[in-house]
Design a protein around this motif. Structure first.
Motif, PDB file in Angstrom:
ATOM      1  N   ASP A 178      -6.708   1.017  -3.705  1.00  0.00           N
ATOM      2  CA  ASP A 178      -7.500  -0.178  -3.382  1.00  0.00           C
ATOM      3  C   ASP A 178      -8.148  -0.774  -4.621  1.00  0.00           C
ATOM      4  N   GLU A 179      -8.612   0.127  -5.496  1.00  0.00           N
ATOM      5  CA  GLU A 179      -9.257  -0.325  -6.736  1.00  0.00           C
ATOM      6  C   GLU A 179      -8.291  -1.184  -7.563  1.00  0.00           C
ATOM      7  N   ASP A 207      -7.253   7.069  -3.540  1.00  0.00           N
ATOM      8  CA  ASP A 207      -8.360   6.111  -3.562  1.00  0.00           C
ATOM      9  C   ASP A 207      -8.260   5.110  -4.726  1.00  0.00           C
ATOM     10  N   LYS A 266      -7.283  -4.552  -6.068  1.00  0.00           N
ATOM     11  CA  LYS A 266      -8.357  -5.525  -6.230  1.00  0.00           C
ATOM     12  C   LYS A 266      -8.267  -6.198  -7.600  1.00  0.00           C
ATOM     13  N   GLU A 325      -5.615  -7.376  -2.598  1.00  0.00           N
ATOM     14  CA  GLU A 325      -6.181  -6.500  -1.574  1.00  0.00           C
ATOM     15  C   GLU A 325      -6.028  -7.059  -0.160  1.00  0.00           C
ATOM     16  N   TYR A 385       0.823  -1.199   0.000  1.00  0.00           N
ATOM     17  CA  TYR A 385       0.000   0.000   0.000  1.00  0.00           C
ATOM     18  C   TYR A 385       0.865   1.261   0.000  1.00  0.00           C
ATOM     19  N   LYS A 405      -2.270  -6.223   1.218  1.00  0.00           N
ATOM     20  CA  LYS A 405      -1.757  -4.881   0.934  1.00  0.00           C
ATOM     21  C   LYS A 405      -0.884  -4.315   2.047  1.00  0.00           C
TER      22      LYS A 405
END
Lengths: 298, 274
Positions: A111-112, A108, A115, A120, A93, A123
């Motif tokens: 995370d998208e 933001d 995935k 995810e 992350y 991370k």
């Protein structure tokens, strides 16, 4: 068609060695390109030059029709070359957060994209604890952060196990189906054949072919034949001008076609001449055979 | 500028080793200064109170604290060389550039970080010195307090110059340990050159030349304060007097070196194939 990357007479010399020699090609929006070439043919060097990490010796290149500087253009590009390079002590992350800061992307997205590549759940693990396959997937997530117009991948399946290779290829096809242009450098012909629509073939830094994969060689394919009176058949084929090279191995005769011909026409012709075939298959040349033929000419 | 600083601070802050080193480079000198200002009683035999010597009086305190705090710059120098060395060994410098950081921005993000930490160190030192001084000093007129605060300016530029030198060496050799070794080699080299020039001409001329060398010019910004302390005790001994004042040209030499180191670092990176 909208050009994304235009390369003109690009040359790179490392001392006496010419890694890229007078290379020109153009990448258009919406296609999947493969850069194909044996090890040391200048694939990575070419990508390094357009990605601003290697200095060119001469020639030029332009991104997005020459509207921006390379450094600004790279913010619209997603690229991973060679091995995934991240900060080992940071989590996935945090690594992506850093890339966001460099590219000027909102957090933001992280995370998208994680995935999409299926990371995810991991991370928050440090990058150094990742397996090679996970590292490669993280690199793809990182390259996708800015929703790039073009995704550049250099040997994305290098060193992966079969499951990993399958996952990455699947991922590439998914991304391509959403309209992202992809440039994939590989020495795995099978990979390029399965994934790409267009191909650029390099050998010793020279461009041998660039165009559609299916038009790579204007070839009519070849026949594989078996018969009881082999010698008679070989003599007959060699005399006939509509056939090319004839080769025999393990009792299997392989003959290249110079003009288009269907298998049933050939069968009836042979039957008329008194040769009974016990085996007849018409095949298209694989990319591998075409590639070997191209690189052999040099 | 803020973006570049944020990028570099994240790289440093999430790395345990550099975090520890940054803490040490900040806390250690200030702890030493604060501790030395405390009255220590050795089991009733005698009390040691450095403040009694008058070294925490304004304005000499600025000279003393900046000189001693500057000796601890080596810890942060390790951070500087490793923040470059790690980028090369992890090949993250390559990925940074591919992700859209320009080579100029890469060097600038390192330089801003150096300036940021040097400024922070100067600010902290100023506050600590001010408090200790206010506590001990027999003079508390405003004019005397701010006298010789140019040592803080010297301290700031000394740090920026020294760390820029480290940055350049790290860019040159790409390995943290080698960069530190080169730093040491340059230290010796400056003295050898002094010897050679002195041998060919005379010592006075050689010393003048030496004042232009990078490490020596940085040292010149804050000369050692020992003789000065001794002078306050024995005001008659005029042969002890020496030049401890900060001159504008001393500052200029260091600033020019700093600019050169940053430009050289950028040139090196620009010409290199990664």
């Amino acid at each position: 068609m909208e050009p994304i990357l235009n390369i003109n007479n690009l040359t790179k010399k490392f001392g006496y060695l010419t890694a890229v020699s007078d290379l020109s090609f153009t990448i258009y929006k919406g296609n999947i390109y493969g850069i194909l070439g044996p090890n040391g043919s200048g694939k990575s060097t070419t990508l390094g030059i357009v990605l601003n990490v290697i200095n060119k010796t001469s020639g030029d290149f332009s991104w997005f029709g020459d509207q921006t500087t390379t450094h600004d253009a790279l913010k619209k590009v997603g690229a991973i070359i060679e091995n995934p390079n991240f900060y080992p002590y940071m989590s996935a992350y945090d690594n992506l957060k850093l890339v966001c800061k460099i590219k000027g992307v909102q957090f933001d997205k992280i995370d998208e994209k994680l995935k999409i590549v299926g990371l995810e759940n991991r991370k928050n693990s440090a990058f150094k604890n990742y397996s090679l396959g996970m590292k490669q997937r993280l690199a793809i997530a990182s390259a996708l952060l800015n929703d790039p117009e073009i995704l550049i991948l250099d040997e994305p399946t290098n060193g992966l196990d079969p499951q990993g290779i399958h996952q990455i290829r699947h991922l590439i096809k998914d991304i391509a189906s959403q309209g992202t242009t992809i440039l994939l450098a590989s020495h795995l012909l099978d990979e390029v054949e399965k994934v790409c629509t267009h191909v650029v073939v390099l050998n010793k830094g020279k461009n041998l072919y660039s165009g559609r994969v299916d038009e790579m060689i204007a070839s009519h394919g070849f026949f594989e034949l078996k018969t009881a009176n082999q010698k008679e058949l070989v003599d007959l084929l060699e005399d006939d001008t509509s056939f090319g090279n004839v080769s025999v191995s393990d009792g299997l005769i392989k003959v290249l076609l110079k003009t288009p011909m269907e298998a049933n026409t050939f069968n009836s012709q042979m039957f008329e001449r008194g040769i009974i075939l016990s085996h007849l298959v018409k095949r298209k040349q694989s990319l591998e055979e075409q590639f070997l033929q191209l690189t052999k000419k040099e | 500028m803020r973006r570049l600083l944020e990028i570099e601070l994240q790289k440093l802050w999430l790395n345990k080793t550099s975090k520890v080193l940054i803490f040490i480079s900040f806390i250690l000198p200030f702890t030493v200064i604060v501790l030395s200002s405390i009255k220590i009683n050795f089991f009733g035999f005698f009390t040691l109170e450095l403040g009694e010597l008058g070294i925490f009086n304004f304005p000499v305190i600025w000279h003393i604290t900046t000189f001693f705090a500057a000796q601890f710059k080596f810890f942060f120098a390790i951070v500087v060389v490793s923040m470059i060395g790690n980028e090369f060994s992890n090949k993250t410098i390559k990925q940074n550039l591919i992700d859209g950081l320009s080579k100029k921005e890469f060097i600038l993000s390192k330089f801003y970080t150096i300036v940021f930490f040097s400024f922070l160190a100067t600010l902290l030192l100023a506050l600590i010195s001010l408090f200790i001084g206010l506590y001990y000093s027999s003079y508390d007129e405003f004019n005397i307090i701010i006298k010789e605060t140019d040592y803080l300016l010297a301290y700031f530029f000394k740090l920026v110059g020294f760390f820029s030198f480290c940055l350049f060496l790290a860019m040159l050799v790409k390995r943290s340990a080698f960069a530190l070794a080169f730093l040491f080699i340059d230290f010796i080299l400056e003295w050898i050159l002094l010897g050679i020039i002195a041998w060919k001409s005379d010592l006075a001329f050689a010393s003048k030349i030496q004042n232009f060398f990078p490490l020596k010019s940085m040292y010149n910004l804050i000369e050692q304060p020992f003789q000065r302390i001794a002078m306050t005790k024995f005001p008659n001994k005029e042969d002890l007097s020496y030049d401890f004042v900060l001159h504008w040209y001393e500052l200029l030499i260091v600033i020019i070196w700093t600019i050169l180191f940053i430009i050289f670092s950028y040139r090196l990176l620009k010409r290199r194939d990664l």
